[in-house]
Design an enzyme around this catalytic site. Structure first.
Site, PDB file in Angstrom:
ATOM      1  N   TYR A   1      33.779  45.571  48.630  1.00 46.94           N
ATOM      2  CA  TYR A   1      34.968  45.777  49.473  1.00 46.94           C
ATOM      3  C   TYR A   1      36.140  44.916  49.009  1.00 46.94           C
ATOM      4  CZ  TYR A   1      31.951  48.755  51.928  1.00 46.94           C
ATOM      5  OH  TYR A   1      31.094  49.797  52.189  1.00 46.94           O
TER       6      TYR A   1
ATOM      7  N   LYS B   1      40.404  55.769  57.826  1.00 52.78           N
ATOM      8  CA  LYS B   1      41.415  55.578  56.780  1.00 52.78           C
ATOM      9  C   LYS B   1      41.731  56.900  56.089  1.00 52.78           C
ATOM     10  CE  LYS B   1      41.297  50.783  55.739  1.00 52.78           C
ATOM     11  NZ  LYS B   1      42.730  50.690  55.958  1.00 52.78           N
TER      12      LYS B   1
ATOM     13  N   ARG C   1      18.527  54.062  34.970  1.00 51.84           N
ATOM     14  CA  ARG C   1      19.689  53.382  34.404  1.00 51.84           C
ATOM     15  C   ARG C   1      19.212  52.247  33.501  1.00 51.84           C
ATOM     16  NH1 ARG C   1      21.995  49.841  39.517  1.00 51.84           N
ATOM     17  NH2 ARG C   1      23.495  49.199  37.949  1.00 51.84           N
TER      18      ARG C   1
ATOM     19  N   HIS D   1      20.646  47.000  51.750  1.00 50.66           N
ATOM     20  CA  HIS D   1      20.496  48.397  51.319  1.00 50.66           C
ATOM     21  C   HIS D   1      20.426  48.486  49.784  1.00 50.66           C
ATOM     22  CE1 HIS D   1      25.172  48.951  51.476  1.00 50.66           C
ATOM     23  NE2 HIS D   1      24.807  48.623  50.256  1.00 50.66           N
ATOM     24  N   HIS D   2      20.770  47.387  49.104  1.00 54.90           N
ATOM     25  CA  HIS D   2      20.616  47.355  47.641  1.00 54.90           C
ATOM     26  C   HIS D   2      19.166  47.071  47.248  1.00 54.90           C
ATOM     27  CE1 HIS D   2      24.955  47.350  46.704  1.00 54.90           C
ATOM     28  NE2 HIS D   2      25.069  46.731  47.862  1.00 54.90           N
TER      29      HIS D   2
ATOM     30  N   THR E   1      35.913  53.904  57.458  1.00 62.71           N
ATOM     31  CA  THR E   1      36.410  54.495  56.207  1.00 62.71           C
ATOM     32  C   THR E   1      36.968  55.888  56.486  1.00 62.71           C
ATOM     33  OG1 THR E   1      34.641  53.289  55.082  1.00 62.71           O
ATOM     34  CG2 THR E   1      35.832  54.918  53.788  1.00 62.71           C
TER      35      THR E   1
ATOM     36  N   TRP F   1      24.429  42.503  35.521  1.00 59.43           N
ATOM     37  CA  TRP F   1      25.407  41.602  36.150  1.00 59.43           C
ATOM     38  C   TRP F   1      24.818  40.922  37.386  1.00 59.43           C
ATOM     39  CZ3 TRP F   1      28.794  41.702  40.647  1.00 59.43           C
ATOM     40  CH2 TRP F   1      28.441  42.672  41.594  1.00 59.43           C
TER      41      TRP F   1
ATOM     42  N   HIS G   1      27.598  42.774  48.204  1.00 59.32           N
ATOM     43  CA  HIS G   1      28.133  43.922  48.945  1.00 59.32           C
ATOM     44  C   HIS G   1      29.574  43.694  49.405  1.00 59.32           C
ATOM     45  CE1 HIS G   1      27.930  47.962  50.156  1.00 59.32           C
ATOM     46  NE2 HIS G   1      28.666  47.602  51.174  1.00 59.32           N
TER      47      HIS G   1
ATOM     48  N   SER H   1      38.356  30.383  40.312  1.00 64.87           N
ATOM     49  CA  SER H   1      39.654  31.058  40.176  1.00 64.87           C
ATOM     50  C   SER H   1      39.894  31.991  41.368  1.00 64.87           C
ATOM     51  CB  SER H   1      39.693  31.833  38.858  1.00 64.87           C
ATOM     52  OG  SER H   1      40.769  32.721  38.842  1.00 64.87           O
ATOM     53  N   SER H   2      38.875  32.791  41.690  1.00 67.84           N
ATOM     54  CA  SER H   2      39.027  33.749  42.800  1.00 67.84           C
ATOM     55  C   SER H   2      39.243  33.032  44.124  1.00 67.84           C
ATOM     56  CB  SER H   2      37.769  34.608  42.941  1.00 67.84           C
ATOM     57  OG  SER H   2      37.612  35.395  41.823  1.00 67.84           O
TER      58      SER H   2
ATOM     59  N   SER I   1      47.954  53.056  50.806  1.00 65.36           N
ATOM     60  CA  SER I   1      48.645  53.149  52.098  1.00 65.36           C
ATOM     61  C   SER I   1      50.138  52.855  51.979  1.00 65.36           C
ATOM     62  CB  SER I   1      48.023  52.175  53.107  1.00 65.36           C
ATOM     63  OG  SER I   1      46.669  52.463  53.285  1.00 65.36           O
TER      64      SER I   1
ATOM     65  N   ASP J   1      57.988  32.298  47.387  1.00 64.05           N
ATOM     66  CA  ASP J   1      56.929  32.220  46.367  1.00 64.05           C
ATOM     67  C   ASP J   1      55.600  32.133  47.110  1.00 64.05           C
ATOM     68  OD1 ASP J   1      55.304  31.551  44.033  1.00 64.05           O
ATOM     69  OD2 ASP J   1      57.189  31.011  43.066  1.00 64.05           O
TER      70      ASP J   1
ATOM     71  N   HIS K   1      29.751  44.484  30.097  1.00 60.70           N
ATOM     72  CA  HIS K   1      30.701  45.498  30.585  1.00 60.70           C
ATOM     73  C   HIS K   1      30.935  45.305  32.086  1.00 60.70           C
ATOM     74  CE1 HIS K   1      32.376  49.424  31.676  1.00 60.70           C
ATOM     75  NE2 HIS K   1      31.353  49.602  32.489  1.00 60.70           N
TER      76      HIS K   1
ATOM     77  N   GLU L   1      31.595  42.018  47.907  1.00 61.69           N
ATOM     78  CA  GLU L   1      32.347  42.106  46.651  1.00 61.69           C
ATOM     79  C   GLU L   1      32.846  43.532  46.393  1.00 61.69           C
ATOM     80  OE1 GLU L   1      33.455  40.013  44.475  1.00 61.69           O
ATOM     81  OE2 GLU L   1      33.920  41.367  42.809  1.00 61.69           O
TER      82      GLU L   1
END
Lengths: 533, 36
Positions: free
Chosen positions: A259, A333, A452, A304-305, A330, A144, A255, A171-172, A270, A108, A79, A257
């Site tokens: 963002y 924003k 979890r 922090h993870h 943040t 993951w 991390h 790809s990314s 925006s 293009d 998932h 990722e």
């Protein structure tokens, strides 16, 4: 303005799309490739969503109901991988493909053949990943994050997992290269960097993040592969390796990722809020600097993870305060979005509703993130449902709502027809009610100590789990309405070129639907100047 | 921007970002080699 632009397109009418399947297989057209990314993303959204429903069905009541614990773990892993790499990221790449050339006045993407390649790698990558469900030993079940040594216990699926993650990364990276090269080199003459729309800016910053961190993930999984098959011990303690090093490397990717999945969402919102508030975006330049600051800070907060892994006190303090610092840009924003709406002549069409919900609900996810940043408190929250609640608030009413907002906002430009507004609003309200029903109770479950990644739980957690499962089923069914809305856009009333009364920018100066080829002649300075303002 | 100049810019930017990506990939594997 529109006439001048339309004139430039008239001479290219003969260059239509190819016929049949070849149009899609060999396409180098940014609009076709954007459409393919968006359709692929929606497909993955439903596949990943079906896995979420397996998880929530199992957790609806205590005890083991439907699936074996091993399969449950495969579902949480698959998932996440599918939603992150298959749904959210390709959706933003699809929006980028469609809109960036239109917004900056480019004919293009700069590297159109690589664009085709970077899309077609994705179905192969996810075909491989999904095929692991049928393999001996089952699909990957280590989460993951793929932490060793657990991930090395995966059955036959292991090399397929590594290969598919490599393909997703390639790809990314190719998509990001294309975005950077296009924005740097293909802008219309009058389009200076600080005149670029926020969506383009946030994507430029996101693309740099991708270039920096996707290779890091690739490096990490390459080392996993060699540990498993080639006798190395990068992460194996028995051979002198360090399993914690994998966590450092993974989160150095992981991390930023986060963002990567939220900065383009900031860009979409925006664009939409000024349109429906009928005001210019408040503090455009400060929004750019805030996005760049967030991107920079995202590189120095990874640990922090891992507070519970153990680290020196000074390390904990550094990562705690650096993480809290992200609240400042943040906050800039969120303040600017609110200031844009302040005293605006607001209307509440579906894209605006999704954007408003984004601002409120993403902020809830941001606040729970601040709570998790506090090192001593995180020792308690870690690996509980509080974390699940936090990142789902950031990713579902955050990223997914922004994607939905963008889809509603630009759908008339893509199809040339208005979608069914009533159906759109129904989709919004059901999604918003059910998303909160699903994820808000998870805060309480986490604070009460429910871990979890478990298929069963103590009976004291029953009520909130049942509520969350009902919410999840409701949210899943609500998304079928979105398919109805998209289909309605082929039969709706004809869209005008500008579509929305308050819209501005180059993309609204081309006809609706946008012609197959646009901006082969760069927009005239005067036209561009007006559109940029 | 003239076409030739634009093509040159595209090539230059592509090379720079590819170099950054390769550096991060090899750099982190090298980090693993040095640490293990």
């Amino acid at each position: 303005m529109t006439t001048a632009v339309a004139d430039a397109h008239d001479s290219h009418d003969e260059h239509g799309p190819a016929k049949g399947i070849g149009r899609w297989l060999f396409s180098t057209n940014h609009k076709d490739i954007g459409t393919m990314y968006l359709v692929f993303s929606l497909t993955m959204f439903f596949i990943g969503g079906a896995m979420a429903l397996v998880i929530r069905s199992e957790l609806a009541v205590p005890g083991l109901q439907f699936v074996h614990p091993e399969f449950f773990n495969s579902m949480t892993t698959m998932h996440a991988l599918i939603m992150v790499f298959g749904a959210v990221m390709p959706a933003f790449v699809g929006l980028a493909n469609w809109m960036i050339p239109l917004m900056i006045g480019a004919p293009d993407m700069a590297l159109p053949r690589m664009n085709n390649w970077s899309f077609w790698i994705l179905p192969v990558a996810f075909g491989i990943l999904l095929s692991t469900l049928l393999m001996p030993g089952g699909a990957p079940a280590s989460g993951w994050t793929m932490y060793p040594p657990l991930v090395l216990q995966t059955g036959d699926a292991f090399p397929f997992l590594i290969f598919s993650v490599h393909l997703m990364g390639i790809s990314s990276i190719m998509g990001a290269i294309n975005v950077i090269v296009t924005i740097i080199n293909m802008r219309a003459p009058e389009m200076t960097l600080l005149r670029m729309p926020m969506f383009v800016w946030t994507w430029l910053i996101t693309a740099y993040l991708l270039i920096a961190v996707m290779p890091v993930l690739a490096g990490a999984v390459t080392m996993l592969l060699t540990d498993q098959f080639f006798g190395t011990s990068f992460f194996l303690a028995a051979g002198g390796g360090d399993p914690v090093m994998f966590q450092h490397i993974f989160w150095f990717f992981g991390h930023p990722e986060v963002y990567i999945m939220i900065l383009p969402a900031f860009g979409v919102v925006s664009e939409i809020i000024p349109t429906f508030a009928r005001k210019k975006l408040f503090g455009h330049d400060s929004m750019v600097y805030a996005a760049a600051s967030i991107a920079f800070l995202s590189f120095i907060v990874w640990a922090h993870h891992m507070f519970t892994v153990g680290m020196p006190l000074t390390g904990q303090m550094f990562f705690m305060f650096a993480t809290m610092l992200i609240a400042v840009p943040t906050g800039v924003k969120v303040f600017n979005w609110v200031a844009t709406m302040w005293r605006g002549a607001m209307t509440f069409e579906t894209p605006m509703l999704f954007s408003l919900a984004f601002v409120f609900l993403f902020t809830i996810g941001g606040f729970s993130g601040l709570m998790l940043a506090i090192a001593p408190a995180d020792i308690q929250y870690h690996d509980t449902y509080f974390v699940v609640a936090h990142f789902h608030y950031v990713l579902v009413p955050g990223s997914v709502f922004a994607i939905m907002a963008g889809a509603y906002y630009w759908l008339p430009k893509w199809t040339g027809h208005m979608y069914n507004e009533k159906l759109g609003k129904l989709h919004f309200w059901t999604s918003t009610i059910f998303v909160n029903l699903t994820f808000f109770p998870m805060h309480f479950l986490g604070l009460a100590g429910m871990p979890r990644r478990i298929p069963d739980y103590s009976t004291q957690f029953t009520d909130f789990n049942t509520i969350a499962s009902i919410g999840a089923i409701g949210f899943g069914l609500s998304q079928l309405l979105f398919v109805g809305v998209v289909l309605s856009a082929w039969k709706g009333s004809k869209a005008t070129d500008r579509v929305w009364e308050g819209s501005h920018g180059l993309e609204w100066t081309v006809p609706s639907p946008a012609p197959y080829h646009t901006w082969e002649t760069p927009p005239k300075a005067r036209v561009a100047g007006e559109a940029f303002e | 921007m003239a076409d030739a100049e634009r093509k040159k810019g595209i090539r230059r930017t592509t090379l720079i970002v590819v170099a950054i990506a390769v550096a991060f990939y090899l750099g982190f594997i090298m980090l693993g080699v040095l640490r293990s």
